[in-house]
Design an enzyme around this catalytic site. Structure first.
Site, mmCIF file in Angstrom:
data_model
loop_
_atom_site.group_PDB
_atom_site.id
_atom_site.type_symbol
_atom_site.label_atom_id
_atom_site.label_comp_id
_atom_site.label_asym_id
_atom_site.label_seq_id
_atom_site.Cartn_x
_atom_site.Cartn_y
_atom_site.Cartn_z
ATOM 1 N N ASP A 176 6.021 -5.010 -2.136
ATOM 2 C CA ASP A 176 5.947 -5.689 -0.844
ATOM 3 C C ASP A 176 4.978 -4.928 0.051
ATOM 4 O O ASP A 176 4.850 -3.697 -0.053
ATOM 5 C CB ASP A 176 7.327 -5.748 -0.186
ATOM 6 C CG ASP A 176 7.293 -6.432 1.169
ATOM 7 O OD1 ASP A 176 7.098 -7.656 1.202
ATOM 8 O OD2 ASP A 176 7.433 -5.737 2.191
ATOM 9 N N GLU A 189 3.604 -4.395 4.174
ATOM 10 C CA GLU A 189 3.671 -4.653 5.605
ATOM 11 C C GLU A 189 2.256 -4.550 6.136
ATOM 12 O O GLU A 189 1.501 -3.651 5.752
ATOM 13 C CB GLU A 189 4.592 -3.653 6.315
ATOM 14 C CG GLU A 189 6.040 -3.725 5.878
ATOM 15 C CD GLU A 189 6.678 -5.085 6.138
ATOM 16 O OE1 GLU A 189 6.268 -5.754 7.093
ATOM 17 O OE2 GLU A 189 7.582 -5.465 5.374
ATOM 18 N N HIS A 248 12.196 -5.546 7.379
ATOM 19 C CA HIS A 248 10.736 -5.741 7.355
ATOM 20 C C HIS A 248 10.012 -4.415 7.130
ATOM 21 O O HIS A 248 8.952 -4.166 7.700
ATOM 22 C CB HIS A 248 10.257 -6.431 8.633
ATOM 23 C CG HIS A 248 10.663 -7.869 8.722
ATOM 24 N ND1 HIS A 248 10.088 -8.858 7.950
ATOM 25 C CD2 HIS A 248 11.615 -8.474 9.461
ATOM 26 C CE1 HIS A 248 10.669 -10.014 8.233
ATOM 27 N NE2 HIS A 248 11.586 -9.805 9.139
ATOM 28 N N ASP A 290 12.735 -4.110 1.827
ATOM 29 C CA ASP A 290 12.576 -5.530 1.508
ATOM 30 C C ASP A 290 12.493 -5.763 0.002
ATOM 31 O O ASP A 290 12.994 -6.770 -0.514
ATOM 32 C CB ASP A 290 11.325 -6.089 2.194
ATOM 33 C CG ASP A 290 11.524 -6.277 3.690
ATOM 34 O OD1 ASP A 290 12.606 -5.931 4.182
ATOM 35 O OD2 ASP A 290 10.589 -6.764 4.361
#
Length: 475
Positions: free
Chosen positions: A14, A16, A161, A166
């Site tokens: 993942d 950000e 987040h 996540d």
């Protein structure tokens, strides 16, 4: 380094990122997180997480911080992506990649980041996009299929987040969904259909079809899509399954569906409009009694225990407005982009007193139910405050994006009156209007009638009401 052909682990990952605030701006990676998972035992083998310093710290805006909590001071002493590229490559290359919405968001960002430093990107042995997979197989019984909604549905915590959190939440959600599907596979179709509401009307027939596995990429009458849910590619180019996932494979078929868009804020997820010219149920502001306006919690879909706020009248019918003779203050603006690269279109109109009164009542009702539900988000009034004695209050109208067949398109119908003052209209744009066409029609000073839905939202510490255009009639 382990040869890529021997890498049987699944790499869940993942990102950000920053949030672009002007057209043409890219997402800057702020954090990369990953876990390697054994596909046979579904256990985490190792993890990796690293904050990343973007080339320009000014890309980290308040909107970006409200999304993931990563501030400039958090990353100013962290390595750049170029400095961690070897680690990222070693984790990803030659493995099966998995994540939520990775096909449309994370994978393109990884490729962009490697291209910017002049390196070849890692290549996957296969991909598993849990957003596509779960929407198809689990259905929208859990709501809008955002990771936070799925986690709430199964009671496994709140989404932070942050990349590693996540990723682990994504892994847990997949295990919960797989368990439910496994249990349902032993039940008669009739029991499942009576207890579960999904997004597809052919649930039972599809479930029976999917008990046999067809090779991924082979297109049949039951299996065609532009975005494969699960794909495997061997070094020679042939499509093979590099590890035993027969149970999962039996639950997977490639079918056309409407995927969600990555979540920066609620405005990045455009409303999906039904393209229709039906005007029934739309009321003029003068036809609405202010005391009859209220906000209630309604199921996200039929049978759901998850609710969303909705503005209704006294008879609990959804409040929809038919606003005549609106004057455009500022024409269509499309300088901001969503994560799918689509321009977000909106324009600003002057408000007459009757419309202003209705919107104030709606704002008050929606804000009250938001506070009562425990929301701590900042409230954005639907009426834009203005300064100056001669300035009338204004509001912003959004052009939604809908699905027409297999294509995203701007979904508001655009009509024009046949003659000044006439009731008859003709459609200016038959289908799939472009942003440029819409910009040319809605300019400062344009007078139009608008058929609007009012949609409360509460996302990433921002809440309010969005006015969404279903139909516009240009004078």
């Amino acid at each position: 380094m382990v040869p890529s052909e021997d890498r049987s682990e699944i790499a869940f990952f993942d990102l950000e990122t920053t949030i672009p605030f002007r057209a043409g701006q890219k997402h800057e990676i702020l954090e990369f997180g990953s876990i390697l998972v054994c596909p046979k035992k579904l256990v985490e083998l190792r993890s990796y997480t690293q904050l990343v310093r973007p080339a320009n710290l000014n890309r980290i805006t308040d909107r970006s911080v409200s999304c993931n909590g990563i501030k400039r001071e958090d990353v100013k002493s962290q390595p750049t992506f170029a400095e961690i590229a070897d680690d990222v490559y070693e984790i990803l290359h030659g493995r099966v990649w998995a994540g939520h919405n990775i096909l449309r968001f994370d994978i393109p960002r990884i490729r962009e980041a490697f291209a910017e430093i002049g390196r070849d990107p890692p290549e996957p042995k296969g991909t598993i996009d849990s957003l596509v997979l779960l929407t198809q197989k689990f259905g929208r019984r859990a709501g809008d299929m955002k990771m936070a909604t799925l986690a709430t549905y199964f009671g496994i915590g709140n989404q932070t987040h942050r990349s590693l959190d996540d990723v682990r939440m994504n892994f847990e959600v997949l295990k919960y969904c797989a368990t439910v599907l496994f249990l349902e596979s032993s039940l008669p179709d009739e029991l499942i259909e009576n207890s579960v509401t999904t997004t597809t009307p052919e649930t039972s027939s599809r479930r029976r079809r999917n008990t046999r596995t067809s090779p991924v990429g082979e297109q049949t009458a039951e299996s065609t899509t532009a975005i494969p849910i699960l794909s495997f590619v061997s070094p020679a180019g042939s499509q093979t399954n590099p590890f035993d996932m027969s149970t999962l494979s039996n639950e997977i078929a490639s079918e056309t569906l409407q995927p969600d868009v990555p979540m920066e804020e609620e405005r990045n997820q455009p409303s999906k409009a039904i393209i229709t010219s039906d005007q029934e149920g739309f009321l003029e502001p003068g036809e609405i009694s202010s005391p009859s306006i209220k906000a209630v919690q309604v199921p996200l879909y039929h049978g759901s225990q998850i609710t969303k706020p909705q503005l209704v009248l006294g008879d609990n019918k959804p409040l929809q407005l038919r606003c005549s003779d609106l004057k455009v203050r500022f024409g269509i603006s499309g300088k901001f982009m969503d994560n799918a690269g689509r321009r977000k279109l909106n324009f600003v109109i002057d408000l007459c007193p009757s419309l202003c009164n209705v919107l104030q009542e709606c704002d008050s009702a929606a804000k009250t139910i938001s506070v009562d539900s425990g929301s701590g988000s900042d409230w954005n009034p639907v009426i834009i405050p203005v300064k100056g004695f001669l300035n009338s209050p204004t509001a912003r109208i959004h052009i939604p994006i809908g699905l027409n067949g297999e294509m995203d398109c701007y979904a508001a119908e655009i009509h024009q009156r046949e003659l000044p003052g006439a009731a008859t209209t003709h459609k200016l744009i038959s289908s799939n209007p472009s942003a440029e066409e819409l910009e040319s029609l809605v300019n400062p000073g344009t007078v139009l009638d608008a058929f609007l839905s009012l949609e409360p939202y509460d996302y990433q510490q921002r809440a309010g009401i969005r006015l969404v255009a279903r139909k516009l009639v240009i004078h």
